[in-house]
Design an enzyme around this catalytic site. Structure first.
Site, PDB file in Angstrom:
ATOM      1  N   GLY A 711      20.624   3.472  51.027  1.00 39.84           N
ATOM      2  CA  GLY A 711      20.101   4.866  50.716  1.00 39.84           C
ATOM      3  C   GLY A 711      20.305   5.383  49.379  1.00 39.84           C
ATOM      4  N   CYS A 712      19.422   6.447  49.225  1.00 37.15           N
ATOM      5  CA  CYS A 712      19.584   7.139  47.556  1.00 37.15           C
ATOM      6  C   CYS A 712      21.041   7.720  47.327  1.00 37.15           C
ATOM      7  CB  CYS A 712      18.513   8.108  47.386  1.00 37.15           C
ATOM      8  SG  CYS A 712      18.387   9.271  48.984  1.00 37.15           S
ATOM      9  N   TYR A 713      21.523   8.490  48.171  1.00 36.69           N
ATOM     10  CA  TYR A 713      22.866   9.032  48.143  1.00 36.69           C
ATOM     11  C   TYR A 713      23.703   8.003  47.930  1.00 36.69           C
ATOM     12  CZ  TYR A 713      21.753  14.192  49.028  1.00 36.69           C
ATOM     13  OH  TYR A 713      21.364  15.405  49.110  1.00 36.69           O
ATOM     14  N   ALA A 714      23.501   6.877  48.679  1.00 37.98           N
ATOM     15  CA  ALA A 714      24.592   6.050  48.793  1.00 37.98           C
ATOM     16  C   ALA A 714      24.633   5.093  47.702  1.00 37.98           C
ATOM     17  CB  ALA A 714      24.483   5.383  50.053  1.00 37.98           C
ATOM     18  N   THR A 715      23.491   4.958  46.960  1.00 44.12           N
ATOM     19  CA  THR A 715      23.372   4.001  45.849  1.00 44.12           C
ATOM     20  C   THR A 715      24.044   4.576  44.573  1.00 44.12           C
ATOM     21  OG1 THR A 715      21.281   2.641  46.645  1.00 44.12           O
ATOM     22  CG2 THR A 715      21.923   2.857  44.127  1.00 44.12           C
TER      23      THR A 715
END
Length: 895
Positions: A711-715
C-alpha cells in the site's frame, strides 16, 4: 546483521564454556600457579568446543557462502592467534553499540579467532569532565591532559574496560582486562599537552599470555613511562602502534558510520593505495578527517606486511567484513600495482610465466600444452594483466573485424590473490580497457558467484558456463550463444540439445539460489572503484528456447543499474494485461508502460469504459474490454499473457486470480505468468511475495509468480521506520495525510474537493488495513492515523518513534543514510520533506530526524507520491525484477 540472540542460539547449540574466575588482573603480575590453572581449565573447555564452532560456522554461512567462510577462516587461522586482528573500539561504540560489538566478538571467539581489542572513551570523558566542572581543552586535535583530567580518565577507562569484559563473559566469552604494562611512552610534550604520551615500546607478552590461555585481551589506551607515570594516549595511535608490533592480517577501526564516504555520500567499498592514493587525495571530498584518516592508514600499512589491511566498519557488520568477498565497510590495503604485456617477449621472466600458466593445469603434458599456448599467442593480438608476484594473471585476446568483443583466454589466480582482492583489481583493469568481453568457467568453480557478479549474462552447457558483459542482445549474441552451445569444447554426447540445455538451466538456477541464500544482494566482490558497492542478483529462466530464438536463460542482473541504460536479464518483450484500469493507479501504470522498452500492453479491462479507446498509450491502439474471470482463464491457458496486473478495488480480484491459477495447471508453457495485485487482498497471504524491493529480498521478488504490491501509506511508513526497528522503545505512531486521489475515483466525502477545502478529514482512526500491513511487515506494533487533505496527489507522514536508548539526530540520520545507500528511489534529506515536492516523483523522501531533549524519542517525516512509488512505480519495479529486466527500467530518475 547477526544479533545477540543469534550468538546465544549458536552457543547453546554446542557446549557451554567454563570460564575460570582466576587471574583476572594483568598477566604481567599473575602467578605461575594461576596461569597453569587457567591453561588446564582452558584446555578442558576447548576440548568440547567442536560442536559450538560448527554451530557458529553454520550461522556465519548465512552471511556468506560456505566457500567464503571456509576460505577466510583458513586464511585467518594461517597465522598465530595474536596476528589475526587488532580492533580499535571508540568510546561511542561502547556506549551505543555494546551488544552489537560483543555479539561480533563472540562469533570470532567461538570459531577460534582472537582479536586484540583496544578501546577509548572520549565521549564519556567529555561528559564526566563537564560534570566535574572541567572544560575539555584540545591543542592540534590532542586533548590537554592535566592531573585532574588524567585521574578522571584513568577511573573511566578502568570502568569501561570492566563493562566490556563483563558483557563478553555474559555471552560465554573468556575476556581478560589488560589495563597496564603494554604501552611504554615518553611525554609527547609535557609543557604543551601535559600527561599525554608518545608510545616508544609495546610489550607483547601480556597479550600473548592472555591468548595462550584462551582469553580475548581487552586493552585500554593508557601508557606508562619507564618510571611508572600513567599517560593518556589516543586510542587510534595505540591501535596503530600495537599493529606495528604484532603485524596482524587485519587492523579494524569500528565506526558508527560504518566506513568512509565519498562526495556523493556513498560508502567507499575499497581503496587500493598503490593504485588510488594520489587520485583519491586529489578529490574535492577528500578533506579534513577523511583525508587525515586515509593518510594515517597509508603510513601504517607501509610499515606492515603487504598482506595486512585496514577495515573501517560498523560493529554489527564485523562478521560480514571479515568472512565475505563483498565486505560491508571500507577496506583499505596497499594492493599490488598491475602491469601489462602485449607480447610474450614483454615478460621479463618467461620461466616464471610458464610456471604460472602450469599451476592450474592438471593434465599430464602441462608443460607441452603451455609451450603450445605461448606459440599460439605469438601470432595473436592480446594484452596480459598481472601483479608483480603474479598471484593473478589474465590474458585477453583482442576483438577481430568479425566480432566486437574481446575474449578472456586465461585467468589464473592464487588463493592469496582472491583473499587480497588482487582478482578485483585485475578484472576492473580489464573492464576499463575492454567494453565487451566473453569468458568461460567450469560450473563447479568455487568462485562461480564472483563471475556471476562480473557478468551481464551467462549460459550453461554441461560443466561449462560462458559469461559475457557489454554485448547487447541481438544477432551477435545469439550467434555466440549458439556457437557455444552447439560447437563448444566438451560436448555432451548425442542427447537432445534442448533437454540438455534445460538441465543446465536447472543447475544454473540452483547455483543462483545458493547465491541468493547467502545474501547475494550484498555479496558482490569488492570492486576496484571507490564508489559504493553495487548489489547483484540473478534470475534463471526455465527453457533455452523462446519462440524459436535463443535467449539468456541464466543471467546476473544489477538491481540498481544506471538510469537509462539497459541491463536486463531478459531480452524478450513481456505481454501485459491490466485488469481494472479506470482508476488513477491504472492510468499512472499505463503512462509508465508507454515508455518501457520491454513491456507491451495487450489487454486493458474496465467494465465502465469497455469499447472506448485507451488514452495515454501510444505503442498501439488498444480498446478497453470487459474481461470476465473465464476470459482471463482462457487467455492464461493459451499462454497469451506474461504479466497480469490486478488494479481492482479491495475484495474484487479473487475470481480472476483463481481463474489464472487454475488455468496454469493445464497450460503448456513452462515459465508461467506473473500476477501482481495492487489491492490489499493478498498482502497477508504467505504464499504471495510482498513486493517492497527496498526492504524485501530482491531475489525473492525476482523468483516470485505471485506478488502483492504494498500500500502507498504502508510503503512510506515502513521505509520511514525500518532502520530503527531494533532501537524501538515503544510503539511508533504514524500521522499520515494523503491527497484525495488516494480515495479513488468513486465519489465520497474523502475526495469531495468542496468539503476538503480549508479542511482536513480524519478517518479509520484505529485498525486501518495499512496499520495491520505496516505492523505485520516490520514485525513491530505500529499505530497509524490516516487523514485526507485538499491536494490531489502525494502523502505526508509524521512518524513519532520512541527509542530504547539515547541517540542523537546525527546518529539516526546516519543509520538511514547507511540503510538506503544505493537505493535509487529512497532519498534521505536533512529537513522535513514537503509533500508538494514529491508530487510526480517516483520515490520516497525521508528527513526531519528531530530528537527530543531526552534523546529517547525521534520524529521523522516521509513523503511519497501515492500513485507512483505508492502504487504504479512500485508495481513496475516488481514487474521488472520478476521478468528479468533492470529494476529501474522505464522509471525516471529522482531529482
Amino acid at each position: 546483521m547477526l544479533s545477540v540472540r543469534a550468538v546465544r542460539v549458536a552457543i547453546r547449540a554446542g557446549a557451554r564454556r567454563v570460564s575460570p574466575r582466576v587471574n583476572r588482573l594483568s598477566p604481567a603480575i599473575a602467578s605461575n600457579a594461576s596461569i597453569r590453572l587457567s591453561q588446564a581449565a582452558y584446555s578442558t573447555s576447548r576440548a568440547s568446543d567442536s560442536t559450538t564452532r560448527a554451530a557458529v560456522i553454520q550461522v556465519l554461512n548465512n552471511i556468506g557462502s560456505k566457500r567464503e567462510v571456509q576460505q577466510y577462516l583458513s586464511h585467518f587461522s594461517s597465522v598465530s592467534s595474536q596476528q589475526f586482528a587488532v580492533v580499535k573500539v571508540g568510546g561511542a561504540i561502547l556506549t551505543d553499540y555494546l551488544d552489537e560489538l560483543c555479539s561480533s566478538l563472540a562469533f570470532l571467539y567461538h570459531v577460534g579467532l582472537f582479536p586484540i581489542i583496544v578501546h577509548g572513551a572520549g565521549p564519556q570523558l567529555n561528559k564526566l569532565l563537564e560534570e566535574a566542572g572541567v572544560e575539555p581543552e584540545f591543542e592540534e586535535g590532542i586533548r590537554i591532559t592535566d592531573g585532574k583530567t588524567l585521574g578522571i580518565a584513568r577511573r573511566l577507562f578502568l570502568a569501561e574496560n570492566l563493562k566490556l569484559v563483563q558483557r563478553l563473559e555474559e555471552m560465554g566469552v573468556r575476556a581478560r582486562p589488560i589495563t597496564s604494562s603494554v604501552f611504554t611512552a615518553d611525554y609527547l610534550d609535557k609543557d604543551k599537552w601535559k600527561f599525554v604520551g608518545k608510545i616508544t615500546e609495546v610489550n607483547k607478552e601480556p597479550i600473548q599470555t592472555a591468548i595462550e590461555n584462551g582469553y580475548l585481551p581487552i586493552l585500554t589506551s593508557m601508557a606508562e613511562t619507564s618510571e611508572g607515570q600513567v599517560l593518556n594516549v589516543n586510542a587510534d595511535v595505540a591501535a596503530g602502534e600495537l599493529a606495528r608490533a604484532l603485524e596482524p592480517l587485519k587492523v579494524v577501526y569500528l565506526s558508527e558510520k560504518g566506513g568512509l564516504f565519498d562526495g556523493n555520500a556513498q560508502k567507499i567499498s575499497a581503496i587500493n593505495l598503490d593504485e588510488e592514493f594520489d587520485h583519491i587525495m586529489a578529490q574535492p571530498w577528500c578533506k579534513f578527517g577523511t583525508r587525515l584518516k586515509i593518510r594515517e592508514i597509508k603510513d601504517l600499512l607501509e610499515t606492515l606486511p603487504r598482506s595486512s589491511s585496514v577495515a573501517i566498519i560498523h560493529p554489527a557488520d564485523l562478521q560480514k567484513e571479515l568472512f565475505t568477498d563483498s565486505g560491508a565497510g571500507t577496506l583499505i590495503r596497499r594492493g599490488d600495482k598491475l602491469m601489462t604485456a602485449s607480447s610474450v617477449s614483454d615478460f621479463t621472466d618467461i620461466a616464471k610465466l610458464k610456471d604460472v600458466l602450469i599451476r592450474d593445469r592438471e593434465v599430464r603434458d602441462a608443460r607441452a600444452t603451455v609451450d603450445r599456448y605461448l606459440e599460439f599467442l605469438k601470432d595473436k593480438k592480446f594484452k596480459a594483466f598481472f601483479d608483480e608476484p603474479m598471484k593473478a594473471l589474465a590474458v585477453v585476446l583482442e576483438s577481430s573485424p568479425d566480432q566486437s568483443y574481446a575474449t578472456l583466454a586465461t585467468l589464473t589466480i592464487t588463493k592469496s590473490g582472491w583473499l587480497t582482492n588482487v582478482a578485483d583489481n585485475l578484472f576492473a583493469a580489464i573492464k576499463k580497457e575492454y567494453p565487451s568481453l566473453v569468458w568461460t568457467v567450469k560450473a563447479d568453480d568455487e568462485n562461480l558467484t564472483w563471475f556471476f557478479a562480473k557478468a551481464d549474462g551467462s549460459i550453461v552447457r554441461g560443466n561449462d558456463v560462458m559469461f559475457w558483459y557489454g554485448i547487447e542482445p541481438g544477432e551477435e549474441l545469439n550467434n555466440l550463444m549458439k556457437e557455444f552451445t552447439m560447437h563448444g569444447r566438451a560436448m555432451l554426447g548425442d542427447s537432445n540439445l534442448e533437454s540438455r540445455l534445460h538441465r543446465a538451466a536447472q543447475v544454473a538456477s540452483q547455483n543462483l539460489k545458493a547465491h541468493f541464500a547467502s545474501g547475494s544482494a550484498a555479496n558482490q566482490a569488492r570492486g576496484y572503484s571507490t564508489l559504493a558497492r553495487r548489489s547483484v542478483m540473478g534470475t534463471a529462466a526455465n527453457s533455452a528456447f523462446s519462440r524459436g530464438a535463443f535467449r539468456r536463460y541464466t543471467t546476473t542482473t544489477n538491481p540498481n543499474p544506471p538510469y537509462g541504460k539497459k541491463h536486463a536479464s531478459n531480452d524478450q518483450p513481456s505481454r501485459v494485461a491490466l485488469i481494472g484500469a479506470r482508476g488513477y493507479t491504472g492510468q499512472a501504470l499505463i503512462s509508465l508502460l508507454n515508455t518501457h522498452p520491454h513491456f507491451e500492453l495487450k489487454h486493458v479491462s474496465s467494465r465502465e469504459l469497455a469499447g472506448q479507446k485507451l488514452q495515454g498509450y501510444e505503442k498501439k491502439e488498444i480498446i478497453y474490454e470487459n474481461l470476465s474471470a473465464e476470459d482471463v482463464g482462457e487467455m492464461e491457458k493459451k499462454g497469451a499473457i506474461d504479466v497480469w496486473v490486478m488494479a481492482l478495488p479491495n475484495g474484487v480480484c479473487k475470481p480472476y486470480v483463481d481463474a489464472i491459477t487454475d488455468a496454469k495447471k493445464s497450460a503448456t508453457r513452462e515459465d508461467g505468468s506473473l500476477i501482481i495485485d495492487l489491492s490489499a487482498d493478498y498482502r497477508f497471504d504467505k504464499s504471495w511475495t510482498y513486493g517492497l524491493p527496498e526492504l524485501v529480498k530482491r531475489s525473492a521478488i525476482a523468483q516470485a509468480g505471485l506478488i502483492a504490491n504494498p500500500g502507498c501509506y504502508a510503503t512510506a511508513a515502513q521505509l520511514g521506520i525500518s532502520p530503527l526497528v531494533e532501537h524501538l522503545g515503544g510503539q511508533p505512531t504514524v500521522f499520515g495525510v494523503s491527497g484525495y486521489s488516494g480515495a479513488g475515483t468513486k465519489p465520497s466525502s474523502k475526495n469531495n474537493v468542496e468539503l476538503l477545502t480549508n479542511n482536513i478529514i480524519p478517518y479509520s482512526l484505529t485498525d486501518h488495513i495499512h496499520e495491520k500491513e505496516i505492523s505485520t511487515q516490520l514485525g513491530a506494533s505500529v499505530g497509524f492515523i490516516p487523514h485526507v487533505a485538499v491536494w490531489f496527489q502525494g502523502i505526508h507522514h509524521t512518524i513519532n518513534i520512541p527509542l530504547n536508548k539515547t541517540m542523537t539526530s546525527r546518529d539516526i540520520r546516519q543509520l538511514y543514510q547507511d540503510r538506503y545507500a544505493g537505493e535509487k528511489l529512497v532519498k534521505v534529506v536533512g529537513e522535513a520533506p514537503l509533500v508538494k515536492f514529491i508530487n510526480g516523483k517516483h520515490g520516497v523522501e525521508i528527513g526531519g530526524f528531530a530528537v527530543h531533549s531526552s534523546g529517547k524519542r525521534v520524529v521523522i517525516c516521509a513523503t511519497i507520491d501515492n500513485l507512483l512509488k505508492g502504487a504504479a512505480t512500485q508495481c513496475l519495479q516488481n514487474m521488472n525484477l520478476a521478468r528479468g529486466y533492470g529494476e529501474y527500467e522505464g522509471i525516471p530518475e529522482m531529482d
